[in-house]
Write a protein that holds these residues in place. Structure first.
Motif, PDB file in Angstrom:
ATOM      1  N   GLU A  83     -17.848  27.914  88.630  1.00  0.00           N
ATOM      2  CA  GLU A  83     -18.570  27.743  89.887  1.00  0.00           C
ATOM      3  C   GLU A  83     -19.802  26.866  89.707  1.00  0.00           C
ATOM      4  O   GLU A  83     -20.074  25.986  90.519  1.00  0.00           O
ATOM      5  N   ARG A  97     -19.505  29.442  96.412  1.00  0.00           N
ATOM      6  CA  ARG A  97     -18.376  28.981  97.230  1.00  0.00           C
ATOM      7  C   ARG A  97     -18.800  28.792  98.692  1.00  0.00           C
ATOM      8  O   ARG A  97     -18.501  27.800  99.320  1.00  0.00           O
ATOM      9  N   ARG A 117     -18.843  25.418 100.875  1.00  0.00           N
ATOM     10  CA  ARG A 117     -18.039  25.269 102.079  1.00  0.00           C
ATOM     11  C   ARG A 117     -18.917  24.867 103.257  1.00  0.00           C
ATOM     12  O   ARG A 117     -18.518  24.104 104.124  1.00  0.00           O
TER      13      ARG A 117
END
Lengths: 137, 785
Positions: free
Chosen positions: A131, B778, B782
């Motif tokens: 990540e 994440r 996004r």
């Protein structure tokens, strides 16, 4: 960073060796320095090497956090089984045998718990690597 | 008896099983799920009825079901079927049948899953109400109580697309759940004072009651239980949630807000009566709150134009009346009043639902003349409305006569003539308002000229009119049959008082002239109010009773939000430095507390500087140099390298002190975190020095020094004697590691076996941290795309 042939060559050799060492450290944990946590960190280091050498794109498609969740389930399971058998939580069983070639063998159910730790450390570290590595891309 | 007691848990828990089943199959069967509601409520009704009949035939033995739930806390799953509980259970299940049938015709064709969820919540609600009725343990009662709050939240918010429905549901949940928590606190105090949570034991044993009355916890417990009952039964000043909850579908309003849930508070007071009624506060509080609610509800109902709002406010009024009856220690007529109200109010709610279903409006000003369009419904409304008005020969008349007879002969009031006449006067006036409301309802909706909205209405289907018809028949039948003593005996049997003797009759004798005169007064004043409704309405607009409670509550909620916002803005201001300072200072404070608590001092530390080998000392000097380098470094890379150097130097210290396990860990962790740091550095903005004020710099320095010194002292003290009282702790671990756990590496055995639960916690945190990082990064990526 991803296109260095030297790095790739080194990684190709180093990663399998690191994984084997990590497994060795994992299994010797019960009687010599080692254990699930260190082994997990080591195998994550191997993963990091791979990421550095071959780029992050392919690894990013994997849901690495699932590994850590599986690990947690394994650990909880090992803790709960003795509870179901009427013993206390996290009570481990030891299985001792004398085998012809390998000598005395001590198999403890604690090792299953350690497998959980191993998977969790590996999965979490890989999640963070992947990540963070994708940030700003 | 052994078979009988197992009927109890079946009655209470079967609905929950059916509710889960409904939730699962709801998507498939859709509207047909209503039959599951009908089926489960019929079963529960049959079970309760059977228990009741069996009890009356066989020596009045009360079946009790006991199961050790949390025996260590003295909390048991006790169910008990006394007549009052069974009466309540039969009421719940009986109305449940009618509401189930009504819903079949009422609930429109929506998505099947949604209808399944509606019925699941309705059945679950019924189960929890049955639980309240039959529970014989205060905590069990509390659990069911809160389940009703939650399921009622789901049911009120059925039309969740509407803003009003969400708000109404939320207000109802906030008020009733808050009251439920207060009630739980009261229960805990009762348990602390007496050592038991069993309701029947508390009620029957003189010793326990005396023990409770002598306890200093008595008053707080009483007040907290009152708060719980008053919130649930919508008593002043918590009454405002009930009219807001009228956004629910009509079957839900009928079931929850007329027949059952709001009566739970009244029921609770009935249960608590034998436990608490020795208190000097019992009567004054209940009479004040009950009388006030009785009057305010009736007064506000007359002003209301929304049909369901009118009914909701008269419901509030009647609940106040029952509270007052308990305050007067006149529990003998509680079943009578509760049953009477459930019968006529349930029918009226269902009738209003039919009207709304047909005309799509609930505003009485837009309605009128429906008599010709739906004659059946008109007759039903007439029967129930006249019962609400208290006219003979209906059930409502009987109930009102009983109330007036009680007020005239009550022991508590008899010694206080002034209070007695005040109470009687207020009751007559409130009943007159209710009379006027029921006439307004009948005249406004069904009589007079046909309104525009009512031009093209069709008569209701059988599912819709049969349930109110049953209730209307009950109203008439009980009213007329009360001339026979057997009906009176039944009512007395069902009340919470064991030897209740309420005598009511349709035909007044010479002894009962008092109540009859009061009834006549009520009707006379009621007709006056109704005739002068224009003037009264004008006056009511001028003089509004208690309009502000909703505003007060909203203000309170806004205050909470404001406080939370202020707190968050101040404490979570987004500055990493601030967070670190807070965390570290907390750590320093905790350490100082621990040091002073254990009375640690340097005298107890067994090691000294002279014992340190030169290699260790030189490593420490190197460590200090690298740490200073981290702080003063001009580039991020420089700082990172210095940090890595620090880590490896620490690893070398473990070499000096021969701890290979930690050494291995330290080296690996250092390597991996170096990779981390490099990964992060790659994407970080360029390094720039903070321009801090000198004062800020000094503060930061102070905090850093405090943390460093505390950490140093704390680690040093950790080696001191009080912690080494078991000098052979290490030896103990080493010896047990092999024999107990079959491993020679004691560190690892400690991690995976001896302290495995600690490890469990740690790895759980690790997984959660990993998931959080995953989720945060994440989501951010996004959002950037």
């Amino acid at each position: 960073m991803n296109n260095s042939p030297i790095l790739r060559t080194v990684v190709r050799v180093a990663v399998p060796i690191t994984i084997i060492v990590s497994l060795r450290i994992f299994f010797q944990g019960h009687s010599q320095p080692g254990g699930g946590f260190i082994a997990g960190v080591l195998v994550a280091a191997a993963g990091a090497m791979y990421l550095l050498g071959f780029g992050i794109e392919r690894a990013a498609r994997w849901a690495w956090w699932k590994i850590s969740v599986i690990g947690l389930l394994v650990s909880v399971f090992t803790g709960t089984v003795p509870l179901l058998l009427g013993r206390s939580f996290m009570d481990h069983a030891v299985w001792q045998r004398h085998l012809p070639v390998m000598g005395d063998i001590h198999l403890s159910s604690a090792i299953l718990f350690d497998v959980g730790v191993y998977l969790i450390v590996f999965g979490t570290l890989m999640t963070i690597f992947v990540e963070l590595g994708q940030e700003g891309r | 008896m052994s078979d009988l007691e197992h009927v109890l848990p079946a009655i209470v828990f079967l609905p929950f099983v059916v509710a889960i089943f409904t939730l699962l199959v709801g998507r498939l069967i859709g509207r047909q799920a209503g039959w599951l509601m009908v089926l489960s409520s019929v079963t529960a009704f049959a079970g309760s009825l059977w228990l009741f009949i069996h009890q009356q035939v066989h020596d009045r033995v009360v079946p009790v079901f006991t199961f050790a739930w949390l025996p260590d806390l003295n909390i048991h799953l006790n169910l008990r079927a006394d007549p009052f509980g069974l009466f309540f259970a039969m009421l719940i299940a009986g109305i449940g049948v009618l509401v189930g049938i009504y819903s079949l015709g009422y609930i429109p064709r929506l998505a099947t899953g949604r209808i399944g969820r509606y019925y699941a919540a309705l059945i679950g609600f019924m189960g929890s109400m049955l639980g309240i009725a039959l529970a014989d343990d205060l905590f069990l009662l509390f659990v069911f109580w809160e389940v009703t709050s939650i399921t009622s939240f789901l049911l009120i918010g059925f039309w969740y697309e509407q803003d009003k429905a969400r708000k109404g549901a939320l207000t109802a949940l906030q008020i009733t759940a808050l009251g439920g928590l207060a009630m739980m606190a009261g229960f805990v105090l009762v348990g602390e004072a007496t050592g038991t949570y069993q309701i029947s034991m508390l009620a029957s044993q003189e010793v326990l009651r005396q023990q409770l009355a002598d306890s200093p916890l008595f008053m707080p417990a009483l007040l907290l239980v009152f708060v719980g009952a008053f919130t649930k039964s919508a008593q002043v000043p918590f009454h405002f949630w009930l009219p807001n909850a009228m956004v629910a579908p009509t079957p839900v309003s009928t079931y929850l807000h007329a027949a059952t849930m709001v009566k739970a508070g009244v029921f609770l007071i009935g249960r608590m009566l034998p436990i608490f009624n020795q208190s000097a506060c019992w009567s004054p509080i209940l009479i004040t709150v009950g009388l006030l609610t009785f009057f305010v509800g009736a007064y506000q109902a007359f002003r209301e134009n929304d049909l369901k709002g009118m009914l909701a406010r008269t419901t509030i009024s009647t609940l106040g009346l029952v509270m007052m009856i308990y305050g007067l220690n006149a529990a003998s007529q509680d079943a009578l009043q509760i049953f009477n109200h459930a019968a006529y109010k349930g029918a009226l709610f269902l009738v209003v639902g039919i009207v709304e279903h047909a005309t799509h409006t609930r505003d009485i000003r837009n309605l009128g003349g429906l008599r010709k369009k739906m004659p059946t419904v008109f007759v039903l409304c007439l029967l129930s409305g006249l019962s609400m008005a208290g006219l003979p020969p209906f059930f409502g008349f009987i109930a009102k006569e009983a109330l007036y007879a009680e007020l005239l002969h009550n022991v508590f009031l008899h010694n206080r003539p002034f209070l007695q006449w005040f109470v009687i006067g207020t009751c007559v006036l409130a009943n007159a308002f209710i009379f006027a409301v029921s006439f307004r309802l009948i005249f406004g909706v069904f009589l007079g000229p046909l309104s525009d909205k009512a031009q093209d209405v069709h008569p209701p289907c059988a599912f819709l009119w049969i349930p109110p018809a049953i209730l209307a028949v009950v109203t008439v039948a009980v009213g007329i049959s009360s001339a026979w003593p057997s009906t009176q005996n039944l009512m007395n049997m069902l009340s919470s008082e064991v030897h209740a003797e309420v005598h009511v009759s349709l035909f007044p004798s010479v002894d009962h002239l008092g109540p009859l005169i009061l009834s006549c007064c009520t009707i006379g004043i009621g007709i006056l109010i109704f005739k002068a409704r224009g003037v009264v309405g004008q006056a009511q607009r001028q003089f509004d009773l208690l309009p502000a409670m909703q505003t007060v509550w909203d203000g309170f909620l806004n205050g909470v939000t404001w406080f939370a916002e202020c707190f968050v803005h101040h404490w979570q201001n987004g500055s990493m430095r601030w967070y670190f300072s807070a965390i570290l200072l907390f750590f320093v404070g905790l350490s100082i507390l621990a040091i002073s608590y254990f009375r640690l001092s340097f005298d107890l530390v067994p090691i000294s500087l002279s014992q340190m080998p030169w290699s260790g000392l030189s490593l420490c000097v190197l460590l200090v140099i690298t740490v200073v380098t981290v702080v003063v470094a001009q580039t991020r890379l420089g700082a990172a390298i210095a940090l890595t150097a620090t880590g490896f130097l620490v690893a070398l210290i473990f070499v000096v002190y021969r701890s290979p396990d930690i050494l291995l860990t330290q080296i690996l962790i250092e390597s991996v975190s170096t990779i981390f740091i490099l990964l992060i550095l790659f994407y970080m903005p360029s390094f720039k020095k903070d321009r801090l004020r000198p004062a800020q710099k000094m503060l930061n320095l102070g905090i850093s020094c405090a943390v460093g010194v505390t950490m140093f002292i704390f680690v040093l003290f950790a080696t001191s004697l009080p912690f080494r009282e078991t000098e052979n702790l290490a030896g103990e671990y080493l010896s047990r590691a092999f024999h107990g756990a079959g491993g020679q590496n004691a560190v690892n055995v400690i991690i995976v076996d001896f302290r495995a639960v600690d490890t469990m916690g740690e790895i759980t945190v690790l997984v959660v941290v990993g998931l959080c990082i995953f989720g945060l990064l994440r989501t951010r990526r996004r959002m950037q795309l």
